[in-house]
Design a protein around this motif. Structure first.
Motif, PDB file in Angstrom:
ATOM      1  N   GLN A 281      35.016  -8.836   0.845  1.00 57.80           N
ATOM      2  CA  GLN A 281      35.332  -8.566  -0.703  1.00 57.80           C
ATOM      3  C   GLN A 281      34.845  -9.750  -1.667  1.00 57.80           C
ATOM      4  OE1 GLN A 281      37.256  -5.963  -1.308  1.00 57.80           O
ATOM      5  NE2 GLN A 281      36.659  -6.514  -3.408  1.00 57.80           N
ATOM      6  N   ASN A 282      34.647 -10.777  -1.261  1.00 54.07           N
ATOM      7  CA  ASN A 282      34.155 -12.089  -1.962  1.00 54.07           C
ATOM      8  C   ASN A 282      32.628 -11.500  -2.096  1.00 54.07           C
ATOM      9  OD1 ASN A 282      36.545 -13.271  -1.566  1.00 54.07           O
ATOM     10  ND2 ASN A 282      35.923 -14.895  -0.196  1.00 54.07           N
ATOM     11  N   CYS A 283      31.889 -11.271  -1.290  1.00 50.52           N
ATOM     12  CA  CYS A 283      30.611 -10.983  -1.354  1.00 50.52           C
ATOM     13  C   CYS A 283      30.488  -9.674  -2.245  1.00 50.52           C
ATOM     14  CB  CYS A 283      29.958 -10.595  -0.133  1.00 50.52           C
ATOM     15  SG  CYS A 283      28.166 -10.151  -0.021  1.00 50.52           S
ATOM     16  N   LYS A 284      31.112  -8.772  -1.941  1.00 48.58           N
ATOM     17  CA  LYS A 284      30.914  -7.666  -2.962  1.00 48.58           C
ATOM     18  C   LYS A 284      31.292  -8.087  -4.213  1.00 48.58           C
ATOM     19  CE  LYS A 284      33.310  -3.041  -3.520  1.00 48.58           C
ATOM     20  NZ  LYS A 284      34.084  -3.434  -4.939  1.00 48.58           N
ATOM     21  N   ASN A 285      32.241  -8.760  -4.675  1.00 48.86           N
ATOM     22  CA  ASN A 285      32.534  -9.214  -6.010  1.00 48.86           C
ATOM     23  C   ASN A 285      31.435 -10.175  -6.608  1.00 48.86           C
ATOM     24  OD1 ASN A 285      35.150  -7.861  -5.795  1.00 48.86           O
ATOM     25  ND2 ASN A 285      36.235  -9.701  -5.291  1.00 48.86           N
ATOM     26  N   HIS A 286      30.947 -10.957  -5.736  1.00 44.38           N
ATOM     27  CA  HIS A 286      29.941 -11.924  -6.450  1.00 44.38           C
ATOM     28  C   HIS A 286      28.724 -11.319  -6.601  1.00 44.38           C
ATOM     29  CE1 HIS A 286      28.088 -15.765  -7.027  1.00 44.38           C
ATOM     30  NE2 HIS A 286      27.110 -15.314  -6.047  1.00 44.38           N
ATOM     31  N   TYR A 287      28.134 -10.549  -5.696  1.00 43.60           N
ATOM     32  CA  TYR A 287      26.917 -10.118  -5.718  1.00 43.60           C
ATOM     33  C   TYR A 287      26.825  -8.679  -6.635  1.00 43.60           C
ATOM     34  CZ  TYR A 287      25.067 -13.137  -2.573  1.00 43.60           C
ATOM     35  OH  TYR A 287      24.479 -14.495  -1.737  1.00 43.60           O
ATOM     36  N   GLY A 288      28.077  -8.038  -6.775  1.00 42.46           N
ATOM     37  CA  GLY A 288      28.181  -7.010  -7.835  1.00 42.46           C
ATOM     38  C   GLY A 288      28.070  -7.338  -9.160  1.00 42.46           C
ATOM     39  N   VAL A 289      28.586  -8.675  -9.392  1.00 40.58           N
ATOM     40  CA  VAL A 289      28.382  -9.317 -10.751  1.00 40.58           C
ATOM     41  C   VAL A 289      26.772  -9.607 -10.803  1.00 40.58           C
ATOM     42  CG1 VAL A 289      28.661 -11.241 -12.329  1.00 40.58           C
ATOM     43  CG2 VAL A 289      30.698 -10.132 -11.016  1.00 40.58           C
ATOM     44  N   LEU A 290      26.285 -10.225 -10.082  1.00 40.79           N
ATOM     45  CA  LEU A 290      24.862 -10.622  -9.913  1.00 40.79           C
ATOM     46  C   LEU A 290      23.978  -9.380 -10.186  1.00 40.79           C
ATOM     47  CD1 LEU A 290      25.671 -13.371  -8.959  1.00 40.79           C
ATOM     48  CD2 LEU A 290      23.740 -13.422  -7.157  1.00 40.79           C
TER      49      LEU A 290
ATOM     50  N   ALA B  18      13.680  -5.112  -7.718  1.00 40.73           N
ATOM     51  CA  ALA B  18      13.166  -6.096  -6.809  1.00 40.73           C
ATOM     52  C   ALA B  18      13.679  -7.321  -6.805  1.00 40.73           C
ATOM     53  CB  ALA B  18      11.778  -6.346  -7.435  1.00 40.73           C
ATOM     54  N   LEU B  19      14.481  -7.626  -8.054  1.00 37.51           N
ATOM     55  CA  LEU B  19      15.332  -8.799  -8.020  1.00 37.51           C
ATOM     56  C   LEU B  19      16.543  -8.418  -7.223  1.00 37.51           C
ATOM     57  CD1 LEU B  19      15.562 -10.012 -11.541  1.00 37.51           C
ATOM     58  CD2 LEU B  19      14.600 -11.184  -9.674  1.00 37.51           C
ATOM     59  N   LYS B  20      17.105  -7.100  -7.289  1.00 45.79           N
ATOM     60  CA  LYS B  20      18.034  -6.827  -6.476  1.00 45.79           C
ATOM     61  C   LYS B  20      17.869  -7.154  -4.896  1.00 45.79           C
ATOM     62  CE  LYS B  20      20.349  -3.857  -9.857  1.00 45.79           C
ATOM     63  NZ  LYS B  20      20.701  -2.688 -10.162  1.00 45.79           N
ATOM     64  N   LEU B  21      16.880  -6.642  -4.506  1.00 45.09           N
ATOM     65  CA  LEU B  21      16.428  -6.636  -3.105  1.00 45.09           C
ATOM     66  C   LEU B  21      16.183  -8.245  -2.666  1.00 45.09           C
ATOM     67  CD1 LEU B  21      13.708  -3.816  -3.041  1.00 45.09           C
ATOM     68  CD2 LEU B  21      16.239  -4.007  -2.319  1.00 45.09           C
ATOM     69  N   PHE B  22      15.844  -9.064  -3.704  1.00 45.64           N
ATOM     70  CA  PHE B  22      15.867 -10.454  -3.442  1.00 45.64           C
ATOM     71  C   PHE B  22      17.020 -10.808  -2.916  1.00 45.64           C
ATOM     72  CE2 PHE B  22      16.622 -14.756  -4.839  1.00 45.64           C
ATOM     73  CZ  PHE B  22      15.646 -15.563  -4.223  1.00 45.64           C
ATOM     74  N   PHE B  23      18.164 -10.574  -3.579  1.00 44.61           N
ATOM     75  CA  PHE B  23      19.631 -11.019  -3.369  1.00 44.61           C
ATOM     76  C   PHE B  23      20.075 -10.292  -2.173  1.00 44.61           C
ATOM     77  CE2 PHE B  23      19.166 -12.717  -7.817  1.00 44.61           C
ATOM     78  CZ  PHE B  23      19.637 -13.940  -7.539  1.00 44.61           C
ATOM     79  N   SER B  24      19.487  -8.987  -2.292  1.00 46.31           N
ATOM     80  CA  SER B  24      20.147  -8.463  -0.847  1.00 46.31           C
ATOM     81  C   SER B  24      19.957  -8.988   0.592  1.00 46.31           C
ATOM     82  CB  SER B  24      19.551  -6.664  -0.824  1.00 46.31           C
ATOM     83  OG  SER B  24      18.046  -6.856  -0.346  1.00 46.31           O
ATOM     84  N   ARG B  25      18.850  -9.810   0.640  1.00 45.57           N
ATOM     85  CA  ARG B  25      18.752 -10.620   1.839  1.00 45.57           C
ATOM     86  C   ARG B  25      19.674 -11.404   2.159  1.00 45.57           C
ATOM     87  NH1 ARG B  25      13.512  -9.290  -0.703  1.00 45.57           N
ATOM     88  NH2 ARG B  25      12.442  -7.867   0.624  1.00 45.57           N
ATOM     89  N   GLU B  26      20.204 -12.164   0.878  1.00 41.79           N
ATOM     90  CA  GLU B  26      21.530 -12.948   1.147  1.00 41.79           C
ATOM     91  C   GLU B  26      22.697 -12.291   1.498  1.00 41.79           C
ATOM     92  OE1 GLU B  26      22.363 -15.341  -2.251  1.00 41.79           O
ATOM     93  OE2 GLU B  26      20.222 -16.302  -2.372  1.00 41.79           O
ATOM     94  N   VAL B  27      22.924 -11.244   0.890  1.00 42.59           N
ATOM     95  CA  VAL B  27      24.032 -10.114   1.496  1.00 42.59           C
ATOM     96  C   VAL B  27      23.857  -9.770   2.926  1.00 42.59           C
ATOM     97  CG1 VAL B  27      24.856  -7.703   1.084  1.00 42.59           C
ATOM     98  CG2 VAL B  27      24.323  -9.165  -0.891  1.00 42.59           C
TER      99      VAL B  27
END
Length: 361
Positions: A254-263, A279-288
């Motif tokens: 839930q924390n991850c969904k909220n945080h990266y959802g805002v990003l 491409a930016l979203k895929l960059f952060f998807s590796r953190e997810v």
């Protein structure tokens, strides 16, 4: 399709409550269906985020096996362009760095022989910007600036040396650089002390989006205590505001969904191409992938929420300060630099604090 994907995210939240050991075979089939369904409409923002979450969850179940789907190759852009987008367009990185750089420059100019220790110096991009800003700053008393860079990756340190050497040529003061290939949590106080010059009149430590990689709470506390014992003039910390240190999978989901959802929402506001947004979203998807896909023993994207960092500062004897500063700009692409908090700065989007920026001594 957007409604379907919102419903899919609700289903993923339900599946997360049974992750990883209580999922039935039907649950796993549903997860796979959501994953492949989201792949069919990656141009839709909700589908892209659903893909990101479901991919990470499947990785966790498959014990670390996660690869970008071939469908996503159309979103690949050159690495240098991705870096430019993160620094220039993505407001969380841009505003956070502008804030901390301004604070550090304002303090450093009052010393003749200061030390700037950068934990997780990377390629030296932020430190190079600080040197450049110091070079242009009036009433500058600096005669020699000593940079101490700590970084676990040797290839990055090679670029650090090149970048700092280049920017230092135009500086009206001497710049000395000492680098150490190491993880900060594996260094003792004596080892850090040896990196410092024999004489200096100010010690400032900067850590930008680096310390959340320290896996154990005891290690984080030890690092803070060591820095406190070094008697730093200031310890400057920039970190995302989300609790991914949380061991319980459902809460972390839930924390991850909220945080990266805002990003992802922030990325959608940028005036860049659809391919660049993806491409930016895929960059952060590796953190997810790390937050939700890796096991507790190996994952490193263990962000703290703001109050957890505040507590760690207090427990280790630091006092949070709020320096007065004049910033070149306080808003970028719909995100604001929040300057009215009592003990920190922050970046916020739609009223939500996304990153926290601390000045402690």
């Amino acid at each position: 399709m957007k409604t379907i994907n919102i419903n899919s995210q609700m289903i993923l939240n339900d599946l997360a409550s049974r992750m990883p050991n209580a999922l039935t075979e039907d649950d796993k089939a549903i997860l796979n269906d959501i994953y492949y369904e989201s792949l069919e409409d990656l141009d839709d923002p909700e589908a892209m985020f659903t893909y990101t979450l479901s991919k990470a969850m499947r990785k966790h179940l498959m014990e670390g096996q996660s690869q970008e789907h071939i469908y996503l190759q159309r979103f690949e852009i050159p690495q240098i362009r991705l870096f430019e987008l993160l620094i220039q367009q993505f407001p969380l990185a841009n505003l956070s760095q502008q804030c901390t750089n301004t604070l550090l420059v304002d303090a450093l100019v009052n010393h003749t022989n200061p030390v700037l220790m950068d934990i997780g110096i990377g390629t030296g991009f932020q430190v190079s910007n600080i040197i450049d800003a110091l070079s242009k700053k009036g009433n500058n008393q600096i005669k020699c600036l000593h940079i101490v860079g700590i970084e676990p990756f040797a290839d990055a340190l090679k670029m650090t040396e090149e970048n700092i050497k280049r920017v230092s040529k135009n500086a009206p003061f001497e710049v000395k650089l000492t680098v150490k290939e190491a993880f900060i949590e594996q260094m003792s106080q004596e080892e850090l002390q040896k990196l410092l010059p024999a004489q200096y009149d100010g010690l400032y430590v900067n850590a930008s989006f680096a310390l959340h990689h320290i896996q154990q709470m005891s290690q984080r506390k030890a690092v803070f205590e060591i820095l406190k014992n070094l008697k730093v003039n200031a310890f400057v910390l920039s970190e995302p505001n989300s609790n991914h240190f949380e061991p319980t999978y459902q809460k972390r989901f839930q924390n991850c969904k909220n945080h990266y959802g805002v990003l992802f929402q922030i990325i959608d506001t940028l005036s860049i191409t659809a391919t660049e947004k993806a491409a930016l979203k895929l960059f952060f998807s590796r953190e997810v992938d790390d937050v939700l896909g890796n096991t507790e023993e190996v994952r490193v994207e263990k962000h703290f929420a703001t109050e957890q960092w505040v507590q760690l500062f207090e427990e280790t004897g630091f006092s949070l300060q709020k320096r007065t500063a004049s910033f070149e700009y306080e808003a970028l692409n719909g995100t604001n630099l929040k300057t009215d908090l009592p003990n920190r700065y922050a970046t916020e989007f739609k009223g939500e604090e996304i990153t926290s920026l601390f000045w402690a001594n």
